[in-house]
Design an enzyme around this catalytic site. Sequence first.
Site, PDB file in Angstrom:
ATOM      1  N   GLY B 154      77.648 -41.873  20.334  1.00 34.98           N
ATOM      2  CA  GLY B 154      77.989 -40.599  21.187  1.00 34.98           C
ATOM      3  C   GLY B 154      76.823 -39.861  21.428  1.00 34.98           C
ATOM      4  O   GLY B 154      75.868 -40.267  21.843  1.00 34.98           O
ATOM      5  N   GLU B 209      91.318 -43.137  20.072  1.00 37.17           N
ATOM      6  CA  GLU B 209      91.308 -43.742  21.456  1.00 37.17           C
ATOM      7  C   GLU B 209      92.693 -43.785  21.925  1.00 37.17           C
ATOM      8  O   GLU B 209      93.779 -43.549  21.215  1.00 37.17           O
ATOM      9  CB  GLU B 209      90.950 -45.389  21.341  1.00 37.17           C
ATOM     10  N   ASP B 220      86.741 -50.798  17.781  1.00 46.26           N
ATOM     11  CA  ASP B 220      86.006 -49.906  18.191  1.00 46.26           C
ATOM     12  C   ASP B 220      84.569 -49.823  17.591  1.00 46.26           C
ATOM     13  O   ASP B 220      83.565 -50.262  18.113  1.00 46.26           O
ATOM     14  CB  ASP B 220      86.559 -48.369  18.206  1.00 46.26           C
ATOM     15  N   LYS B 224      80.920 -51.404  19.056  1.00 43.98           N
ATOM     16  CA  LYS B 224      79.473 -50.940  18.785  1.00 43.98           C
ATOM     17  C   LYS B 224      78.583 -51.548  18.028  1.00 43.98           C
ATOM     18  O   LYS B 224      77.344 -51.570  18.337  1.00 43.98           O
ATOM     19  CB  LYS B 224      79.634 -49.473  18.174  1.00 43.98           C
TER      20      LYS B 224
END
Lengths: 352, 352
Positions: B154, B209, B220, B224
Amino acid sequence: MKLILLGCGTVNLSLLEILLERRLDLSARHGFRPKIVAAVDSRGAAVSPNGLDIEELIRVKKSKGSVAQTGSSGRVGMNALDVISTVDADIVVEAIPTNLKTGEPSLSYVKRAMETGKHVVTANKGPLALTADLLPGLANRKELFFRFSGAVGGGTPILDLAARCSLGDRIVGFQGVFNGTTNYILSELEAGLTFEAALKAAKERGYTETDPLIDIRGLDSASKLVILSNAVFDTRMKLENVKVKGIQGVTRARVAHAATRGRVIRLIASGGNAPAVAPMEIPRESPLAVNSAMNVVTFELEHSGSITISGKGAGGRETAGALLRDILTIHAKLGGFNASRDETAPRVATVV
Amino acid sequence: MKLILLGCGTVNLSLLEILLERRLDLSARHGFRPKIVAAVDSRGAAVSPNGLDIEELIRVKKSKGSVAQTGSSGRVGMNALDVISTVDADIVVEAIPTNLKTGEPSLSYVKRAMETGKHVVTANKGPLALTADLLPGLANRKELFFRFSGAVGGGTPILDLAARCSLGDRIVGFQGVFNGTTNYILSELEAGLTFEAALKAAKERGYTETDPLIDIRGLDSASKLVILSNAVFDTRMKLENVKVKGIQGVTRARVAHAATRGRVIRLIASGGNAPAVAPMEIPRESPLAVNSAMNVVTFELEHSGSITISGKGAGGRETAGALLRDILTIHAKLGGFNASRDETAPRVATVV
């Protein structure tokens, strides 16, 4: 790309070793093929416009104590200013001992390098902490690159991270531990050592500056605070503007007392409205409560909460890595990067 | 600089708000004066070659649910592919929901953007994690910038830091916590909640999510891990190459048992020879033992020890900050940076 190395202590020797070890990788991945056209230490220089033999340079320095003893390239007594003035080079890489009183002789070296049109990479805190924007201003006027990511955090890219954070958000303040020696001493006090024994241990591990009072009285931390503050807040602060209190008054008893309440004492540098360095009691779970010779900084962002980075703060190899990072960045910005090698997948996303 | 925004959810709305708030600063400091030439959501688009009124755009989206209701600029039913194909722009900023099965429709949007000569900034993990070097390769062939720093961490610039670390040293492995939802749930299990209650709390805070199983089953995190691994190791890994175990089997009792030995359970993504995501017991003092919805990663360097960065992993404002970071980086690389504003002191040292 032609480099002049000023100082042949641990840092620049480590840089030479890295250049040797990573020769193929640096050429293939970055199109970087450095020539060391000169190296200078306190007793003289080695100069070769076609590039010195790096292996020989390391061997001579280690065995004979000075690069001036390097075969036909050696120049006994030739000093740094002479080398900078007379040897053609792209970048001057400066890694001589820090002087926090006058910044000399580093200050004169960097000025001379810029005046003769050379980019500069340094890990030296002195000139930056004492003269605010003098050198960055000179670099801008001369349209030269001047990079110093090794001056704060050693191998940990604190200045680079600050720059990235400042793009997407605004840094409103920061707190950090910027001095490995004092952090090591405070950690050892926790382990029960006396201040004197902890200092002795830090010295034995090679953590301290030539004058350990620079560490203990907080001046090393304060100089890094100045450099980071100026970078983050666009200020023109100097070392004299920081309120500094060192760890000389911190006793084993005080550390033990803090421990009973789940707290530790760390030498915290605070950047923002009231720049200061002082020993502070913080919770053991705080991200700032790093141990041993680690460095850490937490940036407070206007919108995105806080971001913390920690890593080794010093060490020859680490600081040499920071110098190399800066050198490669300048190399890329000058267009030396071989773009055709840049086709591997997510490299597209990397920063230069 | 002309931007097309795809998706007008929390992230791109936050980006619009930041562009409004920082208008003067972005212009003065970065010479950045963006024009939003189009914005698209699921019901249509708003298009204006001279730039949409950002305040109006935010107001209409919030009050009427779709940018397609924006006065004379609104285009009900106009879809993203139409907009990308017909509207002239420099950068497409893509922030639509992630799809970890096919990567669509993000994949098609990004491809179309590149095929029509537009740079792309995205925070979307799907296309990157599923198609390895497809998009970076296309960007390279088209000589376009493709940046996605918001896809990992993020607002915390994990990919940027990896790139900086890789310049001066070599990253040999990394371990991280990349999913705020599962970390929040594990933290709440420590506090005594049941798995169901903790998941409910995470949902209420907006951490999960759309399909929380993506978080809980580790997908997820794994996506990443793929994106960061490819960036760090120059591999062409896909999501299917990662061994993934989620936190669905972690009970309150197991967490409590770990706590009796001073340990916590975290969903750790490990990058290196055996890429994997799995819940692991780690010491409470480990730098990886972050709490709540934080993200963290520790990079192991060949020569300089380890470097750890932690910060908020998600959130609209944070991810929008990452998009802006990428946009400004492209803007600078395209020469849009107003160099004459760059004379403030240590800005010389900043990364672009």
